[in-house]
Design a protein around this motif. Sequence first.
Motif, PDB file in Angstrom:
ATOM      1  N   GLU A 164       0.829  -1.204   0.000  1.00  0.00           N
ATOM      2  CA  GLU A 164       0.000   0.000   0.000  1.00  0.00           C
ATOM      3  C   GLU A 164       0.866   1.258   0.000  1.00  0.00           C
ATOM      4  O   GLU A 164       1.866   1.318   0.703  1.00  0.00           O
ATOM      5  CB  GLU A 164      -0.896   0.071   1.258  1.00  0.00           C
ATOM      6  N   ASP A 165       0.440   2.215  -0.787  1.00  0.00           N
ATOM      7  CA  ASP A 165       1.103   3.511  -0.814  1.00  0.00           C
ATOM      8  C   ASP A 165       1.061   4.115   0.598  1.00  0.00           C
ATOM      9  O   ASP A 165       0.043   4.032   1.280  1.00  0.00           O
ATOM     10  CB  ASP A 165       0.327   4.420  -1.787  1.00  0.00           C
ATOM     11  N   LEU A 166       2.185   4.711   1.007  1.00  0.00           N
ATOM     12  CA  LEU A 166       2.212   5.328   2.343  1.00  0.00           C
ATOM     13  C   LEU A 166       1.323   6.565   2.408  1.00  0.00           C
ATOM     14  O   LEU A 166       0.917   6.994   3.475  1.00  0.00           O
ATOM     15  CB  LEU A 166       3.634   5.728   2.717  1.00  0.00           C
ATOM     16  N   ARG A 167       1.042   7.143   1.262  1.00  0.00           N
ATOM     17  CA  ARG A 167       0.164   8.320   1.251  1.00  0.00           C
ATOM     18  C   ARG A 167      -1.260   7.873   0.984  1.00  0.00           C
ATOM     19  O   ARG A 167      -1.566   7.307  -0.076  1.00  0.00           O
ATOM     20  CB  ARG A 167       0.606   9.314   0.172  1.00  0.00           C
ATOM     21  N   VAL A 168      -2.112   8.120   1.952  1.00  0.00           N
ATOM     22  CA  VAL A 168      -3.533   7.821   1.768  1.00  0.00           C
ATOM     23  C   VAL A 168      -4.331   9.080   2.078  1.00  0.00           C
ATOM     24  O   VAL A 168      -3.843   9.966   2.777  1.00  0.00           O
ATOM     25  CB  VAL A 168      -4.014   6.668   2.699  1.00  0.00           C
ATOM     26  N   ILE A 169      -5.547   9.131   1.553  1.00  0.00           N
ATOM     27  CA  ILE A 169      -6.433  10.236   1.928  1.00  0.00           C
ATOM     28  C   ILE A 169      -7.764   9.673   2.401  1.00  0.00           C
ATOM     29  O   ILE A 169      -8.181   8.598   1.976  1.00  0.00           O
ATOM     30  CB  ILE A 169      -6.687  11.237   0.773  1.00  0.00           C
ATOM     31  N   ALA A 170      -8.397  10.422   3.271  1.00  0.00           N
ATOM     32  CA  ALA A 170      -9.768  10.105   3.679  1.00  0.00           C
ATOM     33  C   ALA A 170     -10.670  10.824   2.686  1.00  0.00           C
ATOM     34  O   ALA A 170     -10.666  12.049   2.605  1.00  0.00           O
ATOM     35  CB  ALA A 170     -10.026  10.601   5.097  1.00  0.00           C
TER      36      ALA A 170
ATOM     37  N   LEU B 272      -5.899   5.682  10.698  1.00  0.00           N
ATOM     38  CA  LEU B 272      -6.939   5.515   9.683  1.00  0.00           C
ATOM     39  C   LEU B 272      -6.988   4.054   9.260  1.00  0.00           C
ATOM     40  O   LEU B 272      -5.946   3.453   8.959  1.00  0.00           O
ATOM     41  CB  LEU B 272      -6.623   6.406   8.469  1.00  0.00           C
ATOM     42  N   PRO B 273      -8.183   3.456   9.224  1.00  0.00           N
ATOM     43  CA  PRO B 273      -8.276   2.013   8.986  1.00  0.00           C
ATOM     44  C   PRO B 273      -7.925   1.611   7.548  1.00  0.00           C
ATOM     45  O   PRO B 273      -8.403   2.231   6.599  1.00  0.00           O
ATOM     46  CB  PRO B 273      -9.757   1.717   9.265  1.00  0.00           C
ATOM     47  N   LEU B 274      -7.090   0.588   7.411  1.00  0.00           N
ATOM     48  CA  LEU B 274      -6.774   0.041   6.087  1.00  0.00           C
ATOM     49  C   LEU B 274      -7.511  -1.286   5.913  1.00  0.00           C
ATOM     50  O   LEU B 274      -7.910  -1.926   6.895  1.00  0.00           O
ATOM     51  CB  LEU B 274      -5.264  -0.175   5.928  1.00  0.00           C
ATOM     52  N   ARG B 275      -7.660  -1.691   4.662  1.00  0.00           N
ATOM     53  CA  ARG B 275      -8.483  -2.866   4.380  1.00  0.00           C
ATOM     54  C   ARG B 275      -7.900  -4.154   4.956  1.00  0.00           C
ATOM     55  O   ARG B 275      -8.616  -5.063   5.323  1.00  0.00           O
ATOM     56  CB  ARG B 275      -8.679  -3.011   2.866  1.00  0.00           C
ATOM     57  N   ASP B 276      -6.560  -4.233   5.043  1.00  0.00           N
ATOM     58  CA  ASP B 276      -5.942  -5.478   5.518  1.00  0.00           C
ATOM     59  C   ASP B 276      -5.853  -5.531   7.050  1.00  0.00           C
ATOM     60  O   ASP B 276      -5.164  -6.393   7.593  1.00  0.00           O
ATOM     61  CB  ASP B 276      -4.554  -5.656   4.895  1.00  0.00           C
ATOM     62  N   GLY B 277      -6.514  -4.626   7.741  1.00  0.00           N
ATOM     63  CA  GLY B 277      -6.530  -4.666   9.207  1.00  0.00           C
ATOM     64  C   GLY B 277      -5.507  -3.739   9.840  1.00  0.00           C
ATOM     65  O   GLY B 277      -5.584  -3.448  11.032  1.00  0.00           O
ATOM     66  N   ARG B 278      -4.528  -3.275   9.033  1.00  0.00           N
ATOM     67  CA  ARG B 278      -3.569  -2.316   9.592  1.00  0.00           C
ATOM     68  C   ARG B 278      -4.211  -0.922   9.628  1.00  0.00           C
ATOM     69  O   ARG B 278      -5.318  -0.726   9.139  1.00  0.00           O
ATOM     70  CB  ARG B 278      -2.304  -2.278   8.729  1.00  0.00           C
ATOM     71  N   SER B 279      -3.492   0.007  10.226  1.00  0.00           N
ATOM     72  CA  SER B 279      -3.954   1.397  10.232  1.00  0.00           C
ATOM     73  C   SER B 279      -2.854   2.279   9.667  1.00  0.00           C
ATOM     74  O   SER B 279      -1.667   1.989   9.831  1.00  0.00           O
ATOM     75  CB  SER B 279      -4.271   1.868  11.657  1.00  0.00           C
TER      76      SER B 279
ATOM     77  N   GLY C 214     -16.852   7.675   5.005  1.00  0.00           N
ATOM     78  CA  GLY C 214     -15.903   7.972   3.934  1.00  0.00           C
ATOM     79  C   GLY C 214     -15.056   6.743   3.663  1.00  0.00           C
ATOM     80  O   GLY C 214     -15.365   5.645   4.153  1.00  0.00           O
ATOM     81  N   TRP C 215     -13.998   6.935   2.873  1.00  0.00           N
ATOM     82  CA  TRP C 215     -13.141   5.813   2.489  1.00  0.00           C
ATOM     83  C   TRP C 215     -11.678   6.251   2.591  1.00  0.00           C
ATOM     84  O   TRP C 215     -11.335   7.377   2.223  1.00  0.00           O
ATOM     85  CB  TRP C 215     -13.402   5.412   1.033  1.00  0.00           C
TER      86      TRP C 215
ATOM     87  N   ARG D  35      -8.916  -1.334  -3.974  1.00  0.00           N
ATOM     88  CA  ARG D  35      -8.478  -1.489  -2.581  1.00  0.00           C
ATOM     89  C   ARG D  35      -8.749  -0.197  -1.816  1.00  0.00           C
ATOM     90  O   ARG D  35      -7.890   0.677  -1.748  1.00  0.00           O
ATOM     91  CB  ARG D  35      -6.983  -1.816  -2.533  1.00  0.00           C
ATOM     92  N   VAL D  36      -9.942  -0.061  -1.285  1.00  0.00           N
ATOM     93  CA  VAL D  36     -10.204   1.079  -0.411  1.00  0.00           C
ATOM     94  C   VAL D  36     -10.740   0.526   0.899  1.00  0.00           C
ATOM     95  O   VAL D  36     -11.161  -0.617   0.978  1.00  0.00           O
ATOM     96  CB  VAL D  36     -11.226   2.086  -1.001  1.00  0.00           C
ATOM     97  N   SER D  37     -10.720   1.359   1.912  1.00  0.00           N
ATOM     98  CA  SER D  37     -11.208   0.922   3.210  1.00  0.00           C
ATOM     99  C   SER D  37     -12.306   1.877   3.677  1.00  0.00           C
ATOM    100  O   SER D  37     -12.026   3.029   4.035  1.00  0.00           O
ATOM    101  CB  SER D  37     -10.045   0.908   4.200  1.00  0.00           C
TER     102      SER D  37
END
Length: 395
Positions: free
Chosen positions: A50-56, A218-225, A109-110, A78-80
């Motif tokens: 996963e890219d280290l940069r995510v947005i809500a 911030l929640p990620l799809r694979d259970g990490r944050s 949101g996602w 792949r969004v959460s």
Amino acid sequence: MNTRRTIPDVAIAGGGMIGAACALALARNGFEVALIEAREPQPWRAEDPEDLRVIALAPSSAKLLDELGVWNTVRDARVSPYSRMRVWDAESGAELMFDAVNEGRAELGWIVENKLLLWTLWQALDRAGVRRVCPNEVRDFEVRGDRVSLDMNEDETLPARLLVIADGVKSTLRDKAGIQTRGRDYAQRAVVAHVMTQRSHEATAWQRFVPDGPIALLPLRDGRSSIVWTLPEAEAQRVLAVDDSTFCEAIGVATDFRLGRIMETTPRASFSLRLQLAQAYASERCVLLGDAAHAVHPLAGQGANLGLRDVAELVSVLSDARDANRDFTAMHVLNRYARRRRSADTLDALSFDALARLFALRAPPLVTLRGIGMRVVDALTPLKRRLADHAAGRI
Ligand SMILES: Cc1cc2nc3c(=O)[nH]c(=O)nc-3n(C[C@H](O)[C@H](O)[C@H](O)COP(=O)(O)OP(=O)(O)OC[C@H]3O[C@@H](n4cnc5c(N)ncnc54)[C@H](O)[C@@H]3O)c2cc1C
């Protein structure tokens, strides 16, 4: 660059997520568009980390992306989704909770990887007929009669009827348009990483306000944050330099172990932060949008969402003028976009700034007042709903 010789209606300088979304939106509305971007976007692949940069991403942004025909691809990749948001004050202990159920929605949101969103937008550009000029850079531009002439690398020039400046927070083209900015350097850095927590994130966006700066999980799809940890510059440098186990322990402390211990982390990245507002969003034959127009504190997770609202407004204003057989490059048309978006963006940017200042206060009476204020907001359903509606882009 392909060899078509027509003069594009609009040239967009900067193909980050906001410039690319703008190119796609304008092209789908029948404008001839050229998009000039300095760097080829990196392909997004499901097998890559996963890219280290995510947005809500707010619902208003997902709606726009849906209208652009890219949301399903992004969502299925792949969004959460997150359905709750919990915000608490380290000093007073007061807490605010937002729940999608109370908004009559499945999610608030996602969390979306920047790289995925950018790549998906770029994949859609060809289909929409956008002329891509990449890699290349707009070095300067000049208004000549009924067009604006762009100077690029290798002595190439490109004429267009309108220039959209979307070259990010360090925009050089904004300066060349003679547009000043105001704001302040936060002297803070946002440290980001993906971490595995001991307890489930419960599809919740968590944010703890500490006087040094907020920390979000911030929640990620694979259970990490995904963490976004805002710290004073020197403290951020220290945190970036420590080993992984010290870093994990520090995040655990900073989040008050709300999700238990931090078990592992990816490498870290960081971004300097500033509040920056362009004094104008339009000048002759050019407009500004995205971070070139406004850079805001990430505590509310709204920078890109504001940029996408700029896109929606610009496309609506330009299309209305063209459909009424009026000159869509006329200054009064550009000013209509500028007026609407600049006041909305300014209000939001200053509210986020006020929040950052408010939560930096440590004096006990003020901390008590802040705690009372948060508890009142949490108990007042209509006020809370208004805040949630605003964050979602519904008002
Ligand atoms: C830590 C952090 C967390 C964030 N979290 C959120 C969040 O949760 N939600 C949210 O909505 N927002 C968030 N944001 C904000 C969001 O990331 C930005 O608002 C958004 O990425 C801005 O996109 P942009 O396209 O305007 O600018 P950029 O992404 O900076 O794109 C500008 C592009 O222009 C190109 N360029 C520059 N100069 C030229 C030139 N002369 N010619 C051609 N091309 C040029 C660059 O190569 C670049 O691709 C966050 C930001 C940070 C730092």
